[in-house]
Scaffold this motif. Structure first.
Motif, PDB file in Angstrom:
ATOM      1  N   GLN B  71     -37.234 -48.510  -3.551  1.00 50.55           N
ATOM      2  CA  GLN B  71     -36.474 -49.321  -4.495  1.00 50.55           C
ATOM      3  C   GLN B  71     -35.133 -49.747  -3.920  1.00 50.55           C
ATOM      4  OE1 GLN B  71     -36.244 -47.449  -8.354  1.00 50.55           O
ATOM      5  NE2 GLN B  71     -38.463 -47.189  -8.505  1.00 50.55           N
ATOM      6  N   THR B  72     -34.872 -49.418  -2.687  1.00 50.37           N
ATOM      7  CA  THR B  72     -33.580 -49.676  -2.023  1.00 50.37           C
ATOM      8  C   THR B  72     -32.419 -49.343  -2.952  1.00 50.37           C
ATOM      9  OG1 THR B  72     -33.591 -52.046  -2.600  1.00 50.37           O
ATOM     10  CG2 THR B  72     -34.535 -51.406  -0.468  1.00 50.37           C
ATOM     11  N   SER B  73     -32.447 -48.112  -3.483  1.00 50.67           N
ATOM     12  CA  SER B  73     -31.397 -47.699  -4.408  1.00 50.67           C
ATOM     13  C   SER B  73     -30.764 -46.395  -3.954  1.00 50.67           C
ATOM     14  CB  SER B  73     -31.954 -47.550  -5.818  1.00 50.67           C
ATOM     15  OG  SER B  73     -32.834 -46.445  -5.883  1.00 50.67           O
ATOM     16  N   PHE B  74     -29.561 -46.180  -4.437  1.00 47.72           N
ATOM     17  CA  PHE B  74     -28.815 -44.954  -4.121  1.00 47.72           C
ATOM     18  C   PHE B  74     -27.921 -44.666  -5.319  1.00 47.72           C
ATOM     19  CE2 PHE B  74     -27.553 -41.609  -1.512  1.00 47.72           C
ATOM     20  CZ  PHE B  74     -26.209 -41.596  -1.202  1.00 47.72           C
ATOM     21  N   HIS B  75     -28.534 -44.245  -6.421  1.00 47.92           N
ATOM     22  CA  HIS B  75     -27.803 -44.042  -7.679  1.00 47.92           C
ATOM     23  C   HIS B  75     -27.051 -42.715  -7.670  1.00 47.92           C
ATOM     24  CE1 HIS B  75     -29.866 -47.558  -8.777  1.00 47.92           C
ATOM     25  NE2 HIS B  75     -30.921 -47.030  -9.389  1.00 47.92           N
ATOM     26  N   LEU B  76     -25.876 -42.755  -8.252  1.00 50.03           N
ATOM     27  CA  LEU B  76     -25.004 -41.579  -8.338  1.00 50.03           C
ATOM     28  C   LEU B  76     -25.143 -40.955  -9.712  1.00 50.03           C
ATOM     29  CD1 LEU B  76     -22.616 -40.021  -6.864  1.00 50.03           C
ATOM     30  CD2 LEU B  76     -21.087 -41.519  -8.147  1.00 50.03           C
ATOM     31  N   ARG B  77     -25.204 -39.604  -9.768  1.00 47.97           N
ATOM     32  CA  ARG B  77     -25.389 -38.940 -11.050  1.00 47.97           C
ATOM     33  C   ARG B  77     -24.471 -37.729 -11.160  1.00 47.97           C
ATOM     34  NH1 ARG B  77     -31.040 -39.277  -9.316  1.00 47.97           N
ATOM     35  NH2 ARG B  77     -31.942 -41.159 -10.222  1.00 47.97           N
ATOM     36  N   LYS B  78     -24.165 -37.419 -12.414  1.00 49.26           N
ATOM     37  CA  LYS B  78     -23.502 -36.149 -12.709  1.00 49.26           C
ATOM     38  C   LYS B  78     -24.019 -35.680 -14.060  1.00 49.26           C
ATOM     39  CE  LYS B  78     -19.113 -33.713 -12.703  1.00 49.26           C
ATOM     40  NZ  LYS B  78     -17.657 -33.736 -12.423  1.00 49.26           N
ATOM     41  N   PRO B  79     -24.451 -34.415 -14.170  1.00 51.62           N
ATOM     42  CA  PRO B  79     -25.077 -33.959 -15.420  1.00 51.62           C
ATOM     43  C   PRO B  79     -24.098 -33.805 -16.579  1.00 51.62           C
ATOM     44  CG  PRO B  79     -25.031 -32.198 -13.778  1.00 51.62           C
ATOM     45  CD  PRO B  79     -24.556 -33.424 -13.094  1.00 51.62           C
ATOM     46  N   SER B  80     -22.806 -33.586 -16.268  1.00 53.96           N
ATOM     47  CA  SER B  80     -21.833 -33.373 -17.334  1.00 53.96           C
ATOM     48  C   SER B  80     -20.455 -33.800 -16.823  1.00 53.96           C
ATOM     49  CB  SER B  80     -21.821 -31.894 -17.737  1.00 53.96           C
ATOM     50  OG  SER B  80     -20.818 -31.637 -18.697  1.00 53.96           O
TER      51      SER B  80
END
Lengths: 113, 116
Positions: B71-80
């Protein structure tokens, strides 16, 4: 601790003035960069240098020039400042390896009146 | 040349909620990907980077990102998230189009605003 230092945090200049923005790094990095940051446009590359006295244009070089006489110092020059050059300017340095990150200075907020 | 798209210019969220900041890049050839954070009136600092190997990358301050080649993606996440995470976040890709060195190409940024 690695450091990239920009000579001024805030600068106010008049239209037509010649402006020098200075940047010094203490990490012995080969590559140095000047970016311009504007709301909604992100960081846009103005010029970069991959060695002393070597430079390459970035995406928006018009109205700017650069100088790199020593490895640790990279200067951005506005030959004749204009109001549309009012912006935040960020200097960065990076080792000459693809997998390394760039280190940034604190930025210089330039206002041209 | 490479390009980076950050789809959301602003993401408002309440404290302790999870967050995802999206990033897509243009090329499917080998890339190096970075997320930077900029707190008010400061320069950029590195959150995390993907070079190779595991597609889930962990960074500072509890952030992580997932590299998805298809998907040529690099999503950033944080659970809280915390109030202190309020900042601008930039995704960047290493551009190898110059013969002389690699440039970092940045997205337009996502402003994360955390409300109490």
């Amino acid at each position: 601790d690695v450091k990239v230092t920009q000579s001024s945090r805030y600068l106010v200049k008049r239209t037509g003035e010649k402006v020098f923005l200075e940047c010094v790094q203490d990490m012995d990095h080969e590559n140095m960069f000047w970016y311009r940051q504007d709301p909604g446009l992100g960081l846009r590359l103005i010029y970069f240098s991959y060695d002393v006295k070597m430079k390459e244009k970035g995406d928006i070089p018009e109205g700017y020039s650069v100088s790199r006489e020593k490895k640790e110092r990279f200067s951005l020059i506005l030959e004749s400042a204009s109001t549309n050059q009012t912006s935040m300017y960020l200097c960065a340095s990076r080792k000459d390896d693809q997998d390394t990150e760039a280190f940034f200075g604190q930025g210089t907020r330039l206002t041209v009146v | 040349a490479q390009s980076v798209t950050q789809l959301d210019s602003q993401v408002p969220v309440f404290e302790e909620a999870p967050v995802e900041l999206r990033c897509n890049y243009s090329s499917s050839v080998s890339v190096y990907l970075f997320w930077y954070v900029q707190y008010p009136n400061q320069g950029l600092q590195l959150l995390l980077k993907y070079l190779s190997g595991s597609t889930l990358v962990k960074g500072i301050n509890g952030f992580e990102a997932e590299f998805n080649k298809s998907q040529t993606s690099f999503h950033l996440r944080k659970p809280s998230v915390h109030i202190s995470d309020t900042a601008e976040y930039f995704c960047a890709v290493s551009d190898q189009s110059s013969y002389n060195t690699d440039k970092l190409i940045f997205g337009t940024g996502t402003r994360l605003q955390v409300f109490p």
